[in-house]
Design an enzyme around this catalytic site. Structure first.
Site, PDB file in Angstrom:
ATOM      1  CG  HIS A  17     -13.984   8.069  24.523  1.00  0.00           C
ATOM      2  ND1 HIS A  17     -13.576   7.534  23.323  1.00  0.00           N
ATOM      3  CD2 HIS A  17     -14.826   9.085  24.196  1.00  0.00           C
ATOM      4  CE1 HIS A  17     -14.134   8.181  22.320  1.00  0.00           C
ATOM      5  NE2 HIS A  17     -14.897   9.141  22.820  1.00  0.00           N
ATOM      6  CE  LYS A  41     -19.801  11.923  15.714  1.00  0.00           C
ATOM      7  NZ  LYS A  41     -19.101  11.676  16.962  1.00  0.00           N
ATOM      8  NE  ARG A  91     -13.776  16.772  21.970  1.00  0.00           N
ATOM      9  CZ  ARG A  91     -14.126  16.193  20.836  1.00  0.00           C
ATOM     10  NH1 ARG A  91     -13.397  15.228  20.340  1.00  0.00           N
ATOM     11  NH2 ARG A  91     -15.187  16.596  20.173  1.00  0.00           N
ATOM     12  CB  SER A 128     -13.379   8.539  17.672  1.00  0.00           C
ATOM     13  OG  SER A 128     -13.555   8.190  19.017  1.00  0.00           O
TER      14      SER A 128
HETATM   15  O1  PNS Z   1     -19.933  10.322  20.317  1.00  0.00           O
HETATM   16  P1  PNS Z   1     -21.055  11.094  19.683  1.00  0.00           P
HETATM   17  O2  PNS Z   1     -21.355  10.528  18.300  1.00  0.00           O
HETATM   18  O3  PNS Z   1     -20.800  12.565  19.655  1.00  0.00           O
HETATM   19  O4  PNS Z   1     -22.348  10.861  20.593  1.00  0.00           O
HETATM   20  C1  PNS Z   1     -23.585  11.471  20.255  1.00  0.00           C
HETATM   21  C2  PNS Z   1     -24.740  10.734  20.940  1.00  0.00           C
HETATM   22  C3  PNS Z   1     -24.723   9.258  20.574  1.00  0.00           C
HETATM   23  C4  PNS Z   1     -24.607  10.875  22.438  1.00  0.00           C
HETATM   24  C5  PNS Z   1     -26.057  11.403  20.454  1.00  0.00           C
HETATM   25  O5  PNS Z   1     -26.049  11.457  19.070  1.00  0.00           O
HETATM   26  C6  PNS Z   1     -27.288  10.661  20.918  1.00  0.00           C
HETATM   27  O6  PNS Z   1     -27.651  10.707  22.072  1.00  0.00           O
HETATM   28  N1  PNS Z   1     -27.952   9.945  19.977  1.00  0.00           N
HETATM   29  C7  PNS Z   1     -29.124   9.151  20.259  1.00  0.00           C
HETATM   30  C8  PNS Z   1     -30.364   9.701  19.565  1.00  0.00           C
HETATM   31  C9  PNS Z   1     -30.997  10.770  20.402  1.00  0.00           C
HETATM   32  O7  PNS Z   1     -31.388  10.565  21.532  1.00  0.00           O
HETATM   33  N2  PNS Z   1     -31.079  11.977  19.812  1.00  0.00           N
HETATM   34  C10 PNS Z   1     -31.570  13.151  20.478  1.00  0.00           C
HETATM   35  C11 PNS Z   1     -30.407  13.881  21.137  1.00  0.00           C
HETATM   36  S1  PNS Z   1     -30.934  15.312  21.912  1.00  0.00           S
END
Ligand code: PNS
Length: 159
Positions: A17, A41, A91, A128
Protein backbone atom coordinates in the site's frame (compact mmCIF):
# COMPACT_ATOMS: atom_id res chain seq x y z
CA UNK A 1 -6.36 21.08 -8.32
CA UNK A 2 -6.20 17.36 -9.11
CA UNK A 3 -7.45 15.27 -6.21
CA UNK A 4 -7.33 11.47 -6.33
CA UNK A 5 -8.54 8.87 -3.91
CA UNK A 6 -6.91 5.58 -2.98
CA UNK A 7 -9.60 3.52 -1.19
CA UNK A 8 -9.26 0.27 0.69
CA UNK A 9 -9.68 -1.64 3.91
CA UNK A 10 -6.02 -1.20 4.95
CA UNK A 11 -6.40 -3.73 7.79
CA UNK A 12 -3.52 -3.11 8.27
CA UNK A 13 -1.59 -0.90 5.85
CA UNK A 14 1.48 -2.74 4.46
CA UNK A 15 4.49 -1.92 2.29
CA UNK A 16 2.55 -2.68 -0.91
CA UNK A 17 0.00 0.00 0.00
CA UNK A 18 2.72 2.44 1.03
CA UNK A 19 4.52 1.93 -2.28
CA UNK A 20 1.32 2.82 -4.18
CA UNK A 21 0.66 5.83 -1.93
CA UNK A 22 4.19 7.16 -2.44
CA UNK A 23 4.11 6.68 -6.23
CA UNK A 24 0.52 7.88 -6.76
CA UNK A 25 1.08 10.98 -4.63
CA UNK A 26 3.60 12.25 -7.18
CA UNK A 27 0.87 12.39 -9.86
CA UNK A 28 -1.76 14.40 -7.98
CA UNK A 29 -1.93 17.60 -5.93
CA UNK A 30 -3.71 15.70 -3.16
CA UNK A 31 -4.14 11.99 -2.60
CA UNK A 32 -6.89 10.97 -0.18
CA UNK A 33 -6.22 7.60 1.38
CA UNK A 34 -9.73 6.51 2.34
CA UNK A 35 -10.42 3.62 4.66
CA UNK A 36 -13.65 1.68 4.78
CA UNK A 37 -15.04 -1.11 6.90
CA UNK A 38 -15.67 -3.49 4.03
CA UNK A 39 -18.78 -5.55 4.90
CA UNK A 40 -17.62 -8.23 2.45
CA UNK A 41 -14.63 -8.87 4.69
CA UNK A 42 -15.95 -10.48 7.84
CA UNK A 43 -12.72 -10.58 9.81
CA UNK A 44 -11.62 -7.10 10.78
CA UNK A 45 -8.58 -6.87 13.03
CA UNK A 46 -8.18 -3.13 13.64
CA UNK A 47 -10.87 -0.52 14.20
CA UNK A 48 -11.15 2.20 11.55
CA UNK A 49 -9.57 4.84 13.79
CA UNK A 50 -6.60 2.54 14.47
CA UNK A 51 -6.11 1.93 10.75
CA UNK A 52 -6.29 5.65 10.05
CA UNK A 53 -3.78 6.36 12.79
CA UNK A 54 -1.32 3.84 11.33
CA UNK A 55 -1.74 5.27 7.81
CA UNK A 56 -1.13 8.79 9.17
CA UNK A 57 2.04 7.64 10.92
CA UNK A 58 3.51 5.83 7.92
CA UNK A 59 2.69 8.64 5.46
CA UNK A 60 3.91 11.48 7.70
CA UNK A 61 6.81 12.11 5.30
CA UNK A 62 4.40 12.93 2.44
CA UNK A 63 2.94 16.44 2.40
CA UNK A 64 -0.02 15.94 0.04
CA UNK A 65 -1.78 13.02 1.72
CA UNK A 66 -5.10 13.21 3.52
CA UNK A 67 -6.39 10.25 5.50
CA UNK A 68 -10.15 9.84 5.81
CA UNK A 69 -12.71 7.13 6.32
CA UNK A 70 -15.96 6.75 4.43
CA UNK A 71 -19.23 4.89 4.65
CA UNK A 72 -21.53 4.07 1.76
CA UNK A 73 -20.60 4.40 -1.86
CA UNK A 74 -17.07 5.36 -2.79
CA UNK A 75 -18.33 7.56 -5.62
CA UNK A 76 -20.52 9.60 -3.26
CA UNK A 77 -17.55 10.25 -1.02
CA UNK A 78 -15.45 11.04 -4.10
CA UNK A 79 -17.98 13.55 -5.45
CA UNK A 80 -18.30 15.25 -2.03
CA UNK A 81 -14.52 15.72 -1.98
CA UNK A 82 -14.14 16.91 -5.57
CA UNK A 83 -12.16 13.80 -6.48
CA UNK A 84 -11.23 13.39 -10.16
CA UNK A 85 -9.58 9.98 -10.08
CA UNK A 86 -9.72 6.70 -8.21
CA UNK A 87 -6.37 4.94 -7.81
CA UNK A 88 -6.34 1.15 -7.47
CA UNK A 89 -3.43 -1.25 -7.43
CA UNK A 90 -3.08 -4.50 -9.31
CA UNK A 91 -0.88 -7.17 -7.80
CA UNK A 92 -1.55 -9.83 -10.40
CA UNK A 93 -3.94 -10.75 -13.21
CA UNK A 94 -6.17 -12.38 -10.59
CA UNK A 95 -7.00 -8.92 -9.18
CA UNK A 96 -8.05 -7.63 -12.56
CA UNK A 97 -11.55 -9.10 -13.09
CA UNK A 98 -13.02 -7.67 -9.90
CA UNK A 99 -11.16 -4.38 -10.16
CA UNK A 100 -12.32 -3.89 -13.73
CA UNK A 101 -15.91 -4.53 -12.72
CA UNK A 102 -15.67 -2.02 -9.86
CA UNK A 103 -14.01 0.57 -12.10
CA UNK A 104 -16.76 0.22 -14.68
CA UNK A 105 -19.49 0.40 -12.04
CA UNK A 106 -17.93 3.47 -10.43
CA UNK A 107 -17.65 5.12 -13.84
CA UNK A 108 -21.27 4.32 -14.68
CA UNK A 109 -22.40 5.78 -11.34
CA UNK A 110 -20.32 8.94 -11.39
CA UNK A 111 -18.22 9.41 -14.51
CA UNK A 112 -15.08 9.20 -12.32
CA UNK A 113 -12.25 7.23 -13.90
CA UNK A 114 -10.12 4.62 -12.16
CA UNK A 115 -6.37 4.52 -12.77
CA UNK A 116 -4.64 1.21 -12.14
CA UNK A 117 -1.10 1.08 -10.85
CA UNK A 118 0.90 -2.13 -10.89
CA UNK A 119 2.24 -3.12 -7.50
CA UNK A 120 6.03 -3.16 -7.39
CA UNK A 121 7.11 -6.78 -7.96
CA UNK A 122 8.72 -7.15 -4.53
CA UNK A 123 5.29 -6.60 -2.95
CA UNK A 124 3.04 -8.53 -5.31
CA UNK A 125 2.59 -11.40 -2.82
CA UNK A 126 1.48 -9.09 -0.03
CA UNK A 127 -2.06 -8.78 1.28
CA UNK A 128 -3.40 -7.53 4.60
CA UNK A 129 -5.12 -10.85 5.24
CA UNK A 130 -1.85 -12.81 4.83
CA UNK A 131 0.01 -10.31 7.01
CA UNK A 132 -2.65 -10.78 9.72
CA UNK A 133 -2.36 -14.54 9.47
CA UNK A 134 1.44 -14.59 9.67
CA UNK A 135 1.41 -12.16 12.62
CA UNK A 136 -1.34 -14.10 14.41
CA UNK A 137 0.91 -17.16 14.54
CA UNK A 138 4.00 -15.24 15.57
CA UNK A 139 5.69 -15.04 12.14
CA UNK A 140 8.09 -12.22 11.28
CA UNK A 141 6.29 -9.48 9.33
CA UNK A 142 9.02 -6.86 9.66
CA UNK A 143 9.80 -6.92 5.92
CA UNK A 144 6.11 -6.60 5.03
CA UNK A 145 4.84 -3.72 7.17
CA UNK A 146 6.31 -0.53 8.65
CA UNK A 147 7.70 -0.84 12.20
CA UNK A 148 4.72 0.92 13.83
CA UNK A 149 2.35 -1.56 12.20
CA UNK A 150 4.49 -4.56 13.18
CA UNK A 151 4.44 -3.30 16.76
CA UNK A 152 0.63 -2.94 16.75
CA UNK A 153 0.24 -6.45 15.34
CA UNK A 154 2.53 -7.80 18.04
CA UNK A 155 0.51 -6.06 20.76
CA UNK A 156 -2.81 -7.21 19.27
CA UNK A 157 -1.80 -10.86 19.13
CA UNK A 158 -0.03 -10.84 22.50
CA UNK A 159 -3.46 -10.73 24.18
O1 PNS B 1 -9.12 -3.11 0.30
P1 PNS B 1 -10.43 -3.59 -0.28
O2 PNS B 1 -11.31 -4.14 0.84
O3 PNS B 1 -10.24 -4.57 -1.39
O4 PNS B 1 -11.16 -2.31 -0.90
C1 PNS B 1 -12.42 -2.44 -1.52
C2 PNS B 1 -13.12 -1.08 -1.58
C3 PNS B 1 -13.25 -0.49 -0.19
C4 PNS B 1 -12.33 -0.14 -2.45
C5 PNS B 1 -14.53 -1.32 -2.20
O5 PNS B 1 -15.16 -2.35 -1.51
C6 PNS B 1 -15.40 -0.09 -2.16
O6 PNS B 1 -15.20 0.85 -2.89
N1 PNS B 1 -16.41 -0.09 -1.25
C7 PNS B 1 -17.31 1.02 -1.05
C8 PNS B 1 -18.74 0.67 -1.44
C9 PNS B 1 -18.94 0.89 -2.91
O7 PNS B 1 -18.77 1.96 -3.44
N2 PNS B 1 -19.30 -0.21 -3.60
C10 PNS B 1 -19.46 -0.23 -5.03
C11 PNS B 1 -18.13 -0.63 -5.67
S1 PNS B 1 -18.28 -0.71 -7.38
Amino acid sequence: MAIAIYPGSFDPVHFGHLDIIERASTHYDTLIVATIRNPQKAQQLFELDEREEMIREVTAHLSNIKVEFFKGLLVDFARDHDVRAIVKSLRAVSDFDYELQMAQMNHRLSGIDTFFMPTSPQYSFLSSSLVREVARFGGDVSSMVPTVVAQRLKERFAK
